[in-house]
Design a protein around this motif. Structure first.
Motif, PDB file in Angstrom:
ATOM      1  N   UNK A 265       0.837  -1.195   0.000  1.00 60.71           N
ATOM      2  CA  UNK A 265       0.000   0.000   0.000  1.00 60.71           C
ATOM      3  C   UNK A 265       0.877   1.251   0.000  1.00 60.71           C
ATOM      4  N   UNK A 266       2.022   1.154   0.679  1.00 57.82           N
ATOM      5  CA  UNK A 266       2.963   2.268   0.619  1.00 57.82           C
ATOM      6  C   UNK A 266       4.381   1.767   0.871  1.00 57.82           C
ATOM      7  N   UNK A 267       5.330   2.457   0.286  1.00 55.39           N
ATOM      8  CA  UNK A 267       6.754   2.217   0.562  1.00 55.39           C
ATOM      9  C   UNK A 267       7.339   3.582   0.928  1.00 55.39           C
ATOM     10  N   UNK A 268       7.956   3.655   2.089  1.00 59.78           N
ATOM     11  CA  UNK A 268       8.458   4.942   2.577  1.00 59.78           C
ATOM     12  C   UNK A 268       9.900   4.792   3.023  1.00 59.78           C
ATOM     13  N   UNK A 269      10.775   5.662   2.557  1.00 59.10           N
ATOM     14  CA  UNK A 269      12.140   5.624   3.057  1.00 59.10           C
ATOM     15  C   UNK A 269      12.254   6.502   4.294  1.00 59.10           C
ATOM     16  N   UNK A 270      12.957   5.973   5.295  1.00 52.27           N
ATOM     17  CA  UNK A 270      13.183   6.689   6.541  1.00 52.27           C
ATOM     18  C   UNK A 270      14.684   6.816   6.733  1.00 52.27           C
ATOM     19  N   UNK A 271      15.174   8.047   6.833  1.00 54.73           N
ATOM     20  CA  UNK A 271      16.611   8.282   6.998  1.00 54.73           C
ATOM     21  C   UNK A 271      16.837   9.200   8.200  1.00 54.73           C
ATOM     22  N   UNK A 272      17.208   8.629   9.345  1.00 53.71           N
ATOM     23  CA  UNK A 272      17.417   9.456  10.546  1.00 53.71           C
ATOM     24  C   UNK A 272      18.586  10.412  10.350  1.00 53.71           C
ATOM     25  N   UNK A 273      18.429  11.627  10.902  1.00 55.05           N
ATOM     26  CA  UNK A 273      19.539  12.564  10.880  1.00 55.05           C
ATOM     27  C   UNK A 273      20.588  12.092  11.865  1.00 55.05           C
ATOM     28  N   UNK A 274      21.806  12.637  11.722  1.00 55.03           N
ATOM     29  CA  UNK A 274      22.921  12.225  12.575  1.00 55.03           C
ATOM     30  C   UNK A 274      22.561  12.378  14.054  1.00 55.03           C
ATOM     31  N   UNK A 275      22.769  11.313  14.809  1.00 50.06           N
ATOM     32  CA  UNK A 275      22.505  11.356  16.244  1.00 50.06           C
ATOM     33  C   UNK A 275      21.050  11.132  16.628  1.00 50.06           C
ATOM     34  N   UNK A 276      20.175  10.979  15.624  1.00 49.73           N
ATOM     35  CA  UNK A 276      18.745  10.819  15.911  1.00 49.73           C
ATOM     36  C   UNK A 276      18.286   9.365  15.759  1.00 49.73           C
ATOM     37  N   UNK A 277      19.230   8.452  15.561  1.00 55.27           N
ATOM     38  CA  UNK A 277      18.883   7.070  15.229  1.00 55.27           C
ATOM     39  C   UNK A 277      17.955   6.434  16.260  1.00 55.27           C
ATOM     40  N   UNK A 278      18.285   6.603  17.548  1.00 51.92           N
ATOM     41  CA  UNK A 278      17.508   5.952  18.620  1.00 51.92           C
ATOM     42  C   UNK A 278      16.094   6.531  18.697  1.00 51.92           C
ATOM     43  N   UNK A 279      16.035   7.866  18.663  1.00 45.46           N
ATOM     44  CA  UNK A 279      14.743   8.554  18.767  1.00 45.46           C
ATOM     45  C   UNK A 279      13.823   8.118  17.624  1.00 45.46           C
ATOM     46  N   UNK A 280      14.394   8.068  16.411  1.00 50.10           N
ATOM     47  CA  UNK A 280      13.607   7.705  15.237  1.00 50.10           C
ATOM     48  C   UNK A 280      13.154   6.249  15.337  1.00 50.10           C
ATOM     49  N   UNK A 281      14.042   5.405  15.806  1.00 49.98           N
ATOM     50  CA  UNK A 281      13.695   3.989  15.960  1.00 49.98           C
ATOM     51  C   UNK A 281      12.519   3.816  16.922  1.00 49.98           C
ATOM     52  N   UNK A 282      12.559   4.565  18.022  1.00 47.16           N
ATOM     53  CA  UNK A 282      11.464   4.506  19.008  1.00 47.16           C
ATOM     54  C   UNK A 282      10.150   5.014  18.388  1.00 47.16           C
ATOM     55  N   UNK A 283      10.258   6.111  17.639  1.00 52.51           N
ATOM     56  CA  UNK A 283       9.065   6.691  17.017  1.00 52.51           C
ATOM     57  C   UNK A 283       8.452   5.724  16.009  1.00 52.51           C
ATOM     58  N   UNK A 284       9.330   5.043  15.283  1.00 54.94           N
ATOM     59  CA  UNK A 284       8.873   4.066  14.287  1.00 54.94           C
ATOM     60  C   UNK A 284       8.180   2.892  14.982  1.00 54.94           C
TER      61      UNK A 284
END
Lengths: 179, 86
Positions: free
Chosen positions: A29-48
Protein backbone atom coordinates in the motif's frame (compact mmCIF):
# COMPACT_ATOMS: atom_id res chain seq x y z
CA UNK A 1 -10.54 14.40 -15.56
CA UNK A 2 -10.18 10.97 -17.10
CA UNK A 3 -10.42 8.07 -14.69
CA UNK A 4 -6.95 6.50 -15.03
CA UNK A 5 -6.28 2.85 -14.38
CA UNK A 6 -3.14 2.29 -12.27
CA UNK A 7 -0.82 -0.49 -13.38
CA UNK A 8 1.52 -2.19 -10.95
CA UNK A 9 5.20 -2.37 -12.02
CA UNK A 10 4.89 -6.05 -12.96
CA UNK A 11 1.43 -6.09 -14.53
CA UNK A 12 1.40 -8.70 -17.29
CA UNK A 13 4.86 -10.04 -16.34
CA UNK A 14 4.14 -12.10 -13.22
CA UNK A 15 3.11 -14.44 -11.62
CA UNK A 16 5.26 -17.20 -12.99
CA UNK A 17 5.58 -20.72 -11.61
CA UNK A 18 7.57 -23.88 -12.13
CA UNK A 19 6.68 -27.20 -10.46
CA UNK A 20 8.28 -26.22 -7.13
CA UNK A 21 8.56 -22.44 -7.23
CA UNK A 22 6.37 -19.43 -7.59
CA UNK A 23 7.43 -15.91 -8.39
CA UNK A 24 4.77 -13.29 -7.77
CA UNK A 25 4.49 -9.56 -7.43
CA UNK A 26 4.32 -8.02 -3.96
CA UNK A 27 2.05 -5.03 -3.78
CA UNK A 28 2.54 -2.67 -0.88
CA UNK A 29 0.00 0.00 0.00
CA UNK A 30 2.96 2.27 0.62
CA UNK A 31 6.75 2.22 0.56
CA UNK A 32 8.46 4.94 2.58
CA UNK A 33 12.14 5.62 3.06
CA UNK A 34 13.18 6.69 6.54
CA UNK A 35 16.61 8.28 7.00
CA UNK A 36 17.42 9.46 10.55
CA UNK A 37 19.54 12.56 10.88
CA UNK A 38 22.92 12.22 12.57
CA UNK A 39 22.51 11.36 16.24
CA UNK A 40 18.75 10.82 15.91
CA UNK A 41 18.88 7.07 15.23
CA UNK A 42 17.51 5.95 18.62
CA UNK A 43 14.74 8.55 18.77
CA UNK A 44 13.61 7.70 15.24
CA UNK A 45 13.70 3.99 15.96
CA UNK A 46 11.46 4.51 19.01
CA UNK A 47 9.07 6.69 17.02
CA UNK A 48 8.87 4.07 14.29
CA UNK A 49 8.20 1.38 16.90
CA UNK A 50 5.35 3.47 18.30
CA UNK A 51 3.86 4.04 14.85
CA UNK A 52 4.09 0.66 13.15
CA UNK A 53 5.38 -1.73 15.81
CA UNK A 54 8.84 -2.26 14.34
CA UNK A 55 12.21 -0.69 15.17
CA UNK A 56 14.67 0.80 12.70
CA UNK A 57 16.72 -2.20 11.48
CA UNK A 58 20.44 -2.71 11.93
CA UNK A 59 22.55 -2.98 8.75
CA UNK A 60 21.65 -6.11 6.80
CA UNK A 61 18.45 -6.85 8.73
CA UNK A 62 14.68 -6.51 8.57
CA UNK A 63 12.28 -5.86 11.43
CA UNK A 64 8.52 -6.23 11.74
CA UNK A 65 6.43 -8.66 9.73
CA UNK A 66 4.45 -8.82 6.49
CA UNK A 67 2.48 -5.60 5.78
CA UNK A 68 4.54 -3.62 8.30
CA UNK A 69 8.09 -4.61 7.52
CA UNK A 70 11.13 -2.37 7.71
CA UNK A 71 14.11 -3.34 5.59
CA UNK A 72 17.59 -1.83 5.80
CA UNK A 73 18.30 -0.27 2.42
CA UNK A 74 21.67 1.40 2.84
CA UNK A 75 23.66 3.37 5.38
CA UNK A 76 21.33 5.35 7.62
CA UNK A 77 18.32 4.45 5.53
CA UNK A 78 15.48 1.93 5.70
CA UNK A 79 12.33 1.29 3.68
CA UNK A 80 9.00 0.77 5.44
CA UNK A 81 6.94 -1.69 3.40
CA UNK A 82 3.16 -1.73 3.67
CA UNK A 83 2.37 0.48 6.63
CA UNK A 84 1.91 4.21 6.12
CA UNK A 85 4.39 6.40 8.00
CA UNK A 86 3.50 9.76 9.50
CA UNK A 87 6.30 12.37 9.58
CA UNK A 88 8.91 11.64 12.27
CA UNK A 89 10.89 14.46 13.87
CA UNK A 90 14.60 13.85 13.32
CA UNK A 91 14.31 11.87 10.10
CA UNK A 92 13.92 12.49 6.38
CA UNK A 93 10.80 10.67 5.19
CA UNK A 94 10.20 10.11 1.48
CA UNK A 95 7.29 8.42 -0.26
CA UNK A 96 8.65 5.80 -2.68
CA UNK A 97 5.49 3.78 -3.19
CA UNK A 98 5.61 3.73 -6.99
CA UNK A 99 9.41 3.62 -7.28
CA UNK A 100 10.03 -0.07 -6.68
CA UNK A 101 9.16 -3.37 -8.33
CA UNK A 102 8.75 -5.96 -5.57
CA UNK A 103 8.72 -9.71 -6.01
CA UNK A 104 8.35 -12.72 -3.74
CA UNK A 105 10.21 -15.88 -4.70
CA UNK A 106 8.73 -18.80 -2.85
CA UNK A 107 9.29 -22.54 -2.71
CA UNK A 108 11.96 -25.20 -2.25
CA UNK A 109 14.97 -24.34 -4.38
CA UNK A 110 14.40 -20.58 -4.22
CA UNK A 111 17.99 -20.27 -3.06
CA UNK A 112 19.24 -22.22 -6.11
CA UNK A 113 17.50 -19.70 -8.34
CA UNK A 114 19.05 -16.76 -6.51
CA UNK A 115 22.46 -18.43 -6.55
CA UNK A 116 22.42 -17.98 -10.34
CA UNK A 117 21.81 -14.24 -10.06
CA UNK A 118 23.14 -12.92 -6.75
CA UNK A 119 26.84 -12.73 -5.74
CA UNK A 120 26.08 -13.44 -2.06
CA UNK A 121 26.62 -16.34 0.28
CA UNK A 122 22.99 -17.39 0.81
CA UNK A 123 23.54 -20.37 3.10
CA UNK A 124 21.38 -20.56 6.22
CA UNK A 125 24.22 -19.68 8.57
CA UNK A 126 25.07 -16.51 6.66
CA UNK A 127 21.80 -15.24 5.17
CA UNK A 128 19.04 -16.32 7.55
CA UNK A 129 15.42 -15.33 7.95
CA UNK A 130 15.25 -11.66 8.89
CA UNK A 131 18.44 -10.84 7.00
CA UNK A 132 18.55 -8.32 4.17
CA UNK A 133 21.16 -7.01 1.76
CA UNK A 134 21.79 -4.35 -0.83
CA UNK A 135 23.32 -6.33 -3.64
CA UNK A 136 23.13 -7.20 -7.34
CA UNK A 137 20.59 -9.35 -9.19
CA UNK A 138 22.16 -9.91 -12.56
CA UNK A 139 23.41 -6.40 -13.29
CA UNK A 140 20.65 -4.64 -11.32
CA UNK A 141 21.01 -2.99 -7.95
CA UNK A 142 18.52 -4.63 -5.60
CA UNK A 143 17.27 -5.01 -2.07
CA UNK A 144 17.13 -8.67 -1.14
CA UNK A 145 15.54 -10.03 2.02
CA UNK A 146 14.82 -13.46 3.40
CA UNK A 147 11.34 -13.64 4.90
CA UNK A 148 11.01 -17.40 5.38
CA UNK A 149 12.96 -20.65 5.10
CA UNK A 150 12.18 -20.83 1.35
CA UNK A 151 10.87 -17.34 0.76
CA UNK A 152 12.73 -14.26 -0.40
CA UNK A 153 11.68 -10.71 -1.17
CA UNK A 154 13.39 -8.89 -4.02
CA UNK A 155 13.09 -5.19 -4.84
CA UNK A 156 14.55 -3.37 -7.82
CA UNK A 157 13.92 0.09 -9.26
CA UNK A 158 10.61 0.11 -11.10
CA UNK A 159 12.25 0.85 -14.45
CA UNK A 160 13.93 -2.57 -14.25
CA UNK A 161 10.76 -4.59 -13.61
CA UNK A 162 10.73 -6.30 -17.01
CA UNK A 163 14.40 -7.28 -16.76
CA UNK A 164 13.91 -8.64 -13.25
CA UNK A 165 10.95 -10.78 -14.36
CA UNK A 166 12.98 -12.06 -17.32
CA UNK A 167 16.06 -12.88 -15.23
CA UNK A 168 14.00 -14.71 -12.60
CA UNK A 169 12.00 -16.68 -15.18
CA UNK A 170 15.17 -17.81 -16.97
CA UNK A 171 16.83 -18.86 -13.70
CA UNK A 172 13.69 -20.65 -12.48
CA UNK A 173 13.37 -22.56 -15.76
CA UNK A 174 17.04 -23.53 -15.62
CA UNK A 175 16.75 -24.77 -12.03
CA UNK A 176 13.52 -26.69 -12.86
CA UNK A 177 15.20 -28.30 -15.90
CA UNK A 178 17.85 -29.83 -13.66
CA UNK A 179 15.06 -31.70 -11.85
CA UNK B 1 38.10 -11.73 -5.13
CA UNK B 2 36.04 -10.83 -2.08
CA UNK B 3 36.34 -7.65 -0.03
CA UNK B 4 35.34 -7.37 3.66
CA UNK B 5 33.05 -4.32 3.73
CA UNK B 6 32.97 -2.95 7.31
CA UNK B 7 29.18 -2.51 7.03
CA UNK B 8 28.00 -5.43 4.89
CA UNK B 9 30.59 -8.11 5.58
CA UNK B 10 32.46 -10.10 2.95
CA UNK B 11 31.21 -9.27 -0.54
CA UNK B 12 32.03 -10.12 -4.12
CA UNK B 13 34.33 -7.81 -6.07
CA UNK B 14 31.50 -7.17 -8.59
CA UNK B 15 29.72 -5.01 -6.00
CA UNK B 16 32.66 -2.60 -5.75
CA UNK B 17 34.07 0.21 -7.85
CA UNK B 18 37.84 0.71 -7.76
CA UNK B 19 39.12 4.25 -7.38
CA UNK B 20 42.89 4.01 -6.85
CA UNK B 21 45.53 4.69 -4.21
CA UNK B 22 44.18 5.72 -0.81
CA UNK B 23 46.27 8.91 -0.92
CA UNK B 24 43.43 10.40 -2.97
CA UNK B 25 41.44 10.73 0.27
CA UNK B 26 44.17 12.84 1.93
CA UNK B 27 43.50 16.14 0.22
CA UNK B 28 46.15 18.80 0.96
CA UNK B 29 45.15 22.17 2.43
CA UNK B 30 44.07 24.69 -0.25
CA UNK B 31 47.06 26.93 0.51
CA UNK B 32 49.54 24.05 0.44
CA UNK B 33 52.70 24.23 -1.64
CA UNK B 34 52.53 23.66 -5.41
CA UNK B 35 54.82 20.67 -5.04
CA UNK B 36 52.43 19.10 -2.50
CA UNK B 37 49.47 19.55 -4.84
CA UNK B 38 51.50 18.25 -7.76
CA UNK B 39 52.28 15.10 -5.82
CA UNK B 40 48.66 14.70 -4.67
CA UNK B 41 47.31 15.03 -8.19
CA UNK B 42 49.90 13.25 -10.29
CA UNK B 43 52.38 11.12 -8.40
CA UNK B 44 51.63 7.62 -7.18
CA UNK B 45 53.78 4.75 -5.95
CA UNK B 46 53.42 1.43 -7.70
CA UNK B 47 54.43 -0.95 -4.94
CA UNK B 48 54.85 -4.70 -5.27
CA UNK B 49 53.45 -5.80 -1.93
CA UNK B 50 51.11 -4.12 0.52
CA UNK B 51 48.99 -1.34 -0.97
CA UNK B 52 46.14 0.81 0.34
CA UNK B 53 43.38 1.50 -2.16
CA UNK B 54 40.04 3.27 -2.23
CA UNK B 55 37.00 1.19 -3.17
CA UNK B 56 33.36 2.21 -3.36
CA UNK B 57 30.70 -0.31 -2.34
CA UNK B 58 28.56 0.72 -5.25
CA UNK B 59 26.04 -2.13 -5.26
CA UNK B 60 25.89 -2.41 -1.48
CA UNK B 61 25.91 0.15 1.31
CA UNK B 62 27.54 2.90 -0.82
CA UNK B 63 30.47 3.39 1.60
CA UNK B 64 33.91 4.48 0.53
CA UNK B 65 36.42 2.08 2.07
CA UNK B 66 40.19 1.78 2.30
CA UNK B 67 41.29 -1.75 1.47
CA UNK B 68 44.75 -2.92 2.44
CA UNK B 69 45.89 -5.77 0.24
CA UNK B 70 49.02 -7.44 -1.02
CA UNK B 71 49.55 -7.25 -4.76
CA UNK B 72 52.05 -10.13 -4.70
CA UNK B 73 50.00 -12.68 -2.76
CA UNK B 74 46.53 -11.21 -3.55
CA UNK B 75 45.83 -11.38 0.16
CA UNK B 76 43.24 -8.89 1.44
CA UNK B 77 44.50 -7.73 4.82
CA UNK B 78 42.05 -5.11 6.04
CA UNK B 79 39.17 -2.83 5.10
CA UNK B 80 38.03 0.27 6.96
CA UNK B 81 35.64 3.15 6.34
CA UNK B 82 37.28 6.25 4.87
CA UNK B 83 35.44 8.43 7.41
CA UNK B 84 37.11 6.52 10.28
CA UNK B 85 40.61 7.21 8.94
CA UNK B 86 42.75 9.52 11.09
Amino acid sequence: MADLIAKTPLTGLLPFATSDLTCSELEFASITSVAPFRGQEEVVSEALKAQIGANFPKPGRTTGRAHARVVWSGRGQALVLGAAVEPIKGAAITDQTDAWACVALDGPGARDVLARLVPLDLRDGVFARGHAARTLIGHMHAVLMRTGPDRYGIMVFRSMARTLAHELKSAMEAVAARG
Amino acid sequence: MRLPCPICGERDRREFYYKGAAEAADRPAPEADEAVWDEFLHLRDNPAGVTRDLWYHEAGCCSWIVVTRNTITHEVLDAALVEDQP
